[in-house]
Scaffold this motif. Sequence first.
Motif, PDB file in Angstrom:
ATOM      1  N   PRO A 106      41.688  46.470  38.731  1.00 31.70           N
ATOM      2  CA  PRO A 106      41.123  46.507  40.089  1.00 31.70           C
ATOM      3  C   PRO A 106      40.039  45.462  40.335  1.00 31.70           C
ATOM      4  N   GLU A 107      39.280  45.084  39.292  1.00 35.71           N
ATOM      5  CA  GLU A 107      38.228  44.089  39.499  1.00 35.71           C
ATOM      6  C   GLU A 107      38.833  42.749  39.910  1.00 35.71           C
ATOM      7  N   ASP A 108      39.875  42.333  39.215  1.00 32.54           N
ATOM      8  CA  ASP A 108      40.521  41.071  39.569  1.00 32.54           C
ATOM      9  C   ASP A 108      41.305  41.203  40.870  1.00 32.54           C
ATOM     10  N   ARG A 109      41.805  42.389  41.145  1.00 35.58           N
ATOM     11  CA  ARG A 109      42.495  42.602  42.419  1.00 35.58           C
ATOM     12  C   ARG A 109      41.513  42.397  43.573  1.00 35.58           C
ATOM     13  N   GLU A 110      40.293  42.934  43.438  1.00 36.21           N
ATOM     14  CA  GLU A 110      39.281  42.752  44.477  1.00 36.21           C
ATOM     15  C   GLU A 110      38.817  41.304  44.549  1.00 36.21           C
ATOM     16  N   ARG A 111      38.701  40.667  43.400  1.00 39.21           N
ATOM     17  CA  ARG A 111      38.299  39.261  43.373  1.00 39.21           C
ATOM     18  C   ARG A 111      39.328  38.392  44.091  1.00 39.21           C
TER      19      ARG A 111
END
Length: 207
Positions: free
Chosen positions: A152-157
């Motif tokens: 999810p962190e990279d998805r948000e990024r």
Amino acid sequence: MGHVPTPEQITRHHDEGEVVHVGAHPTAYVVRIEEPDPTWPERYAEIEQQITTVLGERLLAIQHIGSTSVPGLPAKPIIDVDVAVADPADEAAYVPPLESLGLVHWLTEPSWHQHRLLKLLGEPRVHVHVFGPDCPEIVRHRMFRDWLTDHPEDRERYAAAKRAALARVDAPDADHGALGFGMRYNAVKEPVVREIYDRMFRAHGLL
């Protein structure tokens, strides 16, 4: 299909090369980023069935890729589809059947794994990317889709990079339907995309 791409082939980023505009033409399309839509996977399932039907045994593999394939990711409403055929350069074997579905042979990129792009205009748009069997780009696309789904962190990024890129290339007089507008948008967000790819490759022990 036999050949398995090497780590070096999978991790190599493509530098833009020759682009042959076949049926590409300016449109009235307006690039926009929408919140995740549950109908996107449904539309993919429809187009997958249609492509499977018209190509038959000529279809070696098909997959939903791109942002609309990632649950929870805001995206341009474009259904991206990877299709593998025996020889992308043998257009007579697969282009006419795909054109029978309303797809337009948009462009060819000979230096990028003989990539062919076909587009179905409408809402949502469908972009069909044709490659050869066991093409490393197909592996990259699948890995990126699964990585964003699970991280999810990279998805948000990535979502933030998409919004920032669109804001940067947009303007009151911007012609979103002009040839090259989408490529300018992609170029702006590319540094973040490559950062995520490299982190993903390292996590998989490929770098």
